[in-house]
Scaffold this motif. Structure first.
Motif, PDB file in Angstrom:
ATOM      1  N   VAL A  11      93.699   6.025  34.506  1.00 10.02           N
ATOM      2  CA  VAL A  11      92.835   6.249  34.690  1.00 10.02           C
ATOM      3  C   VAL A  11      93.575   5.317  36.471  1.00 10.02           C
ATOM      4  CG1 VAL A  11      90.989   6.215  33.558  1.00 10.02           C
ATOM      5  CG2 VAL A  11      91.507   4.349  35.018  1.00 10.02           C
ATOM      6  N   LYS A  12      92.567   5.833  37.345  1.00 10.74           N
ATOM      7  CA  LYS A  12      92.661   5.949  39.311  1.00 10.74           C
ATOM      8  C   LYS A  12      92.004   4.227  39.369  1.00 10.74           C
ATOM      9  CE  LYS A  12      94.794  10.366  40.832  1.00 10.74           C
ATOM     10  NZ  LYS A  12      94.573  11.289  41.679  1.00 10.74           N
ATOM     11  N   ASP A  13      90.634   5.006  39.215  1.00  7.64           N
ATOM     12  CA  ASP A  13      89.769   3.866  39.985  1.00  7.64           C
ATOM     13  C   ASP A  13      89.199   3.488  38.393  1.00  7.64           C
ATOM     14  OD1 ASP A  13      87.294   3.007  40.543  1.00  7.64           O
ATOM     15  OD2 ASP A  13      86.919   4.519  42.062  1.00  7.64           O
ATOM     16  N   PHE A  14      89.628   2.432  38.281  1.00  9.28           N
ATOM     17  CA  PHE A  14      89.573   1.299  37.481  1.00  9.28           C
ATOM     18  C   PHE A  14      87.828   0.725  37.080  1.00  9.28           C
ATOM     19  CE2 PHE A  14      89.200  -2.707  34.784  1.00  9.28           C
ATOM     20  CZ  PHE A  14      89.693  -2.086  33.235  1.00  9.28           C
ATOM     21  N   SER A  15      87.129   0.922  37.879  1.00  9.39           N
ATOM     22  CA  SER A  15      85.579   0.804  37.970  1.00  9.39           C
ATOM     23  C   SER A  15      84.564   1.838  38.097  1.00  9.39           C
ATOM     24  CB  SER A  15      85.244   0.375  39.489  1.00  9.39           C
ATOM     25  OG  SER A  15      83.907  -0.069  39.913  1.00  9.39           O
ATOM     26  N   ALA A  16      85.680   3.265  38.259  1.00  8.70           N
ATOM     27  CA  ALA A  16      84.146   4.554  37.994  1.00  8.70           C
ATOM     28  C   ALA A  16      85.090   4.767  36.765  1.00  8.70           C
ATOM     29  CB  ALA A  16      84.835   5.806  39.483  1.00  8.70           C
ATOM     30  N   ALA A  17      86.289   4.527  36.542  1.00  7.97           N
ATOM     31  CA  ALA A  17      85.996   5.724  35.377  1.00  7.97           C
ATOM     32  C   ALA A  17      85.425   4.085  34.596  1.00  7.97           C
ATOM     33  CB  ALA A  17      87.899   4.889  34.848  1.00  7.97           C
ATOM     34  N   ASN A  18      85.382   2.619  34.071  1.00  5.94           N
ATOM     35  CA  ASN A  18      84.517   2.256  33.389  1.00  5.94           C
ATOM     36  C   ASN A  18      83.275   2.986  33.092  1.00  5.94           C
ATOM     37  OD1 ASN A  18      85.313   0.170  31.793  1.00  5.94           O
ATOM     38  ND2 ASN A  18      86.870  -0.512  33.878  1.00  5.94           N
ATOM     39  N   GLY A  19      82.798   2.970  34.467  1.00  3.47           N
ATOM     40  CA  GLY A  19      80.959   3.745  34.432  1.00  3.47           C
ATOM     41  C   GLY A  19      81.247   4.673  34.029  1.00  3.47           C
ATOM     42  N   LEU A  20      82.102   6.510  34.111  1.00  4.92           N
ATOM     43  CA  LEU A  20      82.057   7.349  33.661  1.00  4.92           C
ATOM     44  C   LEU A  20      81.883   7.193  32.476  1.00  4.92           C
ATOM     45  CD1 LEU A  20      82.413  10.425  33.774  1.00  4.92           C
ATOM     46  CD2 LEU A  20      84.817   9.649  33.496  1.00  4.92           C
ATOM     47  N   TYR A  21      82.664   6.151  31.514  1.00  2.00           N
ATOM     48  CA  TYR A  21      82.795   5.889  29.784  1.00  2.00           C
ATOM     49  C   TYR A  21      81.655   4.969  29.555  1.00  2.00           C
ATOM     50  CZ  TYR A  21      87.608   8.313  29.151  1.00  2.00           C
ATOM     51  OH  TYR A  21      88.106   9.405  28.777  1.00  2.00           O
ATOM     52  N   PHE A  22      80.847   4.281  30.317  1.00  2.00           N
ATOM     53  CA  PHE A  22      79.980   3.864  30.199  1.00  2.00           C
ATOM     54  C   PHE A  22      78.927   4.682  29.402  1.00  2.00           C
ATOM     55  CE2 PHE A  22      75.895   2.533  30.965  1.00  2.00           C
ATOM     56  CZ  PHE A  22      75.192   1.474  29.997  1.00  2.00           C
ATOM     57  N   ASP A  49      85.074   3.442  14.287  1.00  2.00           N
ATOM     58  CA  ASP A  49      85.895   2.580  14.007  1.00  2.00           C
ATOM     59  C   ASP A  49      86.814   2.632  15.103  1.00  2.00           C
ATOM     60  OD1 ASP A  49      84.807   1.743  12.025  1.00  2.00           O
ATOM     61  OD2 ASP A  49      85.340   2.549  10.482  1.00  2.00           O
ATOM     62  N   THR A  50      87.113   3.363  15.977  1.00  2.00           N
ATOM     63  CA  THR A  50      87.462   4.284  17.156  1.00  2.00           C
ATOM     64  C   THR A  50      87.821   3.103  18.289  1.00  2.00           C
ATOM     65  OG1 THR A  50      87.340   5.917  16.245  1.00  2.00           O
ATOM     66  CG2 THR A  50      88.622   6.307  18.336  1.00  2.00           C
ATOM     67  N   LYS A  51      88.891   3.130  19.008  1.00  2.00           N
ATOM     68  CA  LYS A  51      88.809   1.947  20.418  1.00  2.00           C
ATOM     69  C   LYS A  51      89.484   3.344  21.355  1.00  2.00           C
ATOM     70  CE  LYS A  51      89.652  -1.800  17.840  1.00  2.00           C
ATOM     71  NZ  LYS A  51      91.534  -2.815  18.641  1.00  2.00           N
ATOM     72  N   ILE A  52      88.854   2.874  22.657  1.00  2.00           N
ATOM     73  CA  ILE A  52      89.157   3.621  24.019  1.00  2.00           C
ATOM     74  C   ILE A  52      89.837   2.515  24.737  1.00  2.00           C
ATOM     75  CG2 ILE A  52      88.534   5.788  25.775  1.00  2.00           C
ATOM     76  CD1 ILE A  52      88.658   6.688  22.864  1.00  2.00           C
ATOM     77  N   GLU A  53      91.150   2.700  25.201  1.00  2.00           N
ATOM     78  CA  GLU A  53      92.078   1.404  26.059  1.00  2.00           C
ATOM     79  C   GLU A  53      92.091   2.407  27.728  1.00  2.00           C
ATOM     80  OE1 GLU A  53      95.561  -1.402  26.871  1.00  2.00           O
ATOM     81  OE2 GLU A  53      95.902   0.498  25.667  1.00  2.00           O
ATOM     82  N   LEU A  54      91.159   1.900  28.334  1.00  2.00           N
ATOM     83  CA  LEU A  54      91.276   3.176  29.917  1.00  2.00           C
ATOM     84  C   LEU A  54      92.592   1.671  30.637  1.00  2.00           C
ATOM     85  CD1 LEU A  54      87.872   2.956  31.340  1.00  2.00           C
ATOM     86  CD2 LEU A  54      89.536   4.571  29.904  1.00  2.00           C
ATOM     87  N   LEU A  55      93.468   2.443  31.085  1.00  2.00           N
ATOM     88  CA  LEU A  55      94.462   1.957  32.086  1.00  2.00           C
ATOM     89  C   LEU A  55      94.613   2.127  33.491  1.00  2.00           C
ATOM     90  CD1 LEU A  55      95.814   3.035  29.025  1.00  2.00           C
ATOM     91  CD2 LEU A  55      96.816   1.103  29.211  1.00  2.00           C
ATOM     92  N   GLU A  56      94.184   1.535  34.604  1.00  2.00           N
ATOM     93  CA  GLU A  56      94.658   1.123  35.955  1.00  2.00           C
ATOM     94  C   GLU A  56      96.282   0.258  36.331  1.00  2.00           C
ATOM     95  OE1 GLU A  56      92.054   1.019  39.650  1.00  2.00           O
ATOM     96  OE2 GLU A  56      92.255  -0.948  38.100  1.00  2.00           O
ATOM     97  N   GLY A  57      96.661   1.779  36.675  1.00  2.00           N
ATOM     98  CA  GLY A  57      97.715   0.537  37.429  1.00  2.00           C
ATOM     99  C   GLY A  57      97.902   0.010  38.299  1.00  2.00           C
ATOM    100  N   GLY A  74      94.429  10.600  32.737  1.00  2.00           N
ATOM    101  CA  GLY A  74      94.600  11.558  31.090  1.00  2.00           C
ATOM    102  C   GLY A  74      95.034  10.808  30.324  1.00  2.00           C
ATOM    103  N   ILE A  75      94.145  11.872  28.965  1.00  2.00           N
ATOM    104  CA  ILE A  75      96.285  10.901  27.895  1.00  2.00           C
ATOM    105  C   ILE A  75      97.026  10.375  27.892  1.00  2.00           C
ATOM    106  CG2 ILE A  75      95.815  10.976  25.472  1.00  2.00           C
ATOM    107  CD1 ILE A  75      93.770  12.599  24.761  1.00  2.00           C
ATOM    108  N   HIS A  76      97.121   9.061  27.924  1.00  2.00           N
ATOM    109  CA  HIS A  76      98.657   8.396  28.602  1.00  2.00           C
ATOM    110  C   HIS A  76      99.082   8.289  26.740  1.00  2.00           C
ATOM    111  CE1 HIS A  76     101.081   5.004  29.490  1.00  2.00           C
ATOM    112  NE2 HIS A  76     101.117   5.998  29.733  1.00  2.00           N
ATOM    113  N   HIS A  77      98.754   7.642  26.018  1.00  2.00           N
ATOM    114  CA  HIS A  77      99.662   7.406  24.367  1.00  2.00           C
ATOM    115  C   HIS A  77      97.664   7.380  23.178  1.00  2.00           C
ATOM    116  CE1 HIS A  77      97.958   2.774  25.920  1.00  2.00           C
ATOM    117  NE2 HIS A  77      98.167   2.895  24.747  1.00  2.00           N
ATOM    118  N   ILE A  78      98.843   7.159  22.885  1.00  2.00           N
ATOM    119  CA  ILE A  78      98.092   6.895  21.376  1.00  2.00           C
ATOM    120  C   ILE A  78      98.968   5.965  20.431  1.00  2.00           C
ATOM    121  CG2 ILE A  78      99.638   9.144  20.139  1.00  2.00           C
ATOM    122  CD1 ILE A  78      96.940   9.250  18.187  1.00  2.00           C
ATOM    123  N   ALA A  79      98.112   4.943  19.626  1.00  2.00           N
ATOM    124  CA  ALA A  79      98.843   3.745  19.521  1.00  2.00           C
ATOM    125  C   ALA A  79      98.075   4.101  17.838  1.00  2.00           C
ATOM    126  CB  ALA A  79      97.719   2.417  19.858  1.00  2.00           C
TER     127      ALA A  79
END
Length: 133
Positions: A11-22, A49-57, A74-79
């Motif tokens: 994600v580009k904007d951590f705060s906005a993305a956290n709000g969106l996913y909330f 049982d699923t986790k979503i990780e948001l990542l901001e450089g 968008g989707i960066h990786h699957i762990a």
């Protein structure tokens, strides 16, 4: 491999993305963390049982910032969670996969991590994770 541990989303904007996913998931992130070795902010949401990780450089030269510059958000990786990351890394090398690091490193959420190069995994960046014991 035991199970899908999480799906990482750049994600580009951590705060906005956290709000969106909330709003999307109906839950707050259960954890946020800065991973200095990767120059990345992370947050984790749990849905069943699923986790979503948001990542901001956090720097222009971080892997996440470069990913977004090249491919967009968008989707960066699957762990995948593994029981023994060292044994799994060796098994994958024997199977011909290219690993992005020779040794596991400390990642977010109290995990040891190793990445498999997307060119050897059908275009998907795969992360192996093991709980630090």
């Amino acid at each position: 491999m035991k199970n899908v541990e999480h799906i990482g989303i750049a994600v580009k904007d951590f705060s906005a993305a956290n709000g969106l996913y909330f709003k999307l998931l109906g839950v707050e992130p259960y954890k946020t963390e800065f991973v200095a070795s990767e120059n990345v902010n992370t947050s984790f949401f749990r849905v069943g049982d699923t986790k979503i990780e948001l990542l901001e450089g956090t720097t222009p030269d971080s892997a996440i910032s470069k990913f977004i510059e090249k491919r967009g958000e968008g989707i960066h990786h699957i762990a995948f969670e593994v029981e023994d990351i060292y044994a799994e890394m060796e098994r994958l090398k024997q199977e011909g996969f290219t690993l992005l690091n020779e040794q596991p490193k400390k990642g977010a959420d109290n995990k040891l991590v190793c990445f498999v190069h997307p060119k050897s995994a059908g275009g998907v960046l795969v992360e192996l994770t093991q709980e630090i014991r």
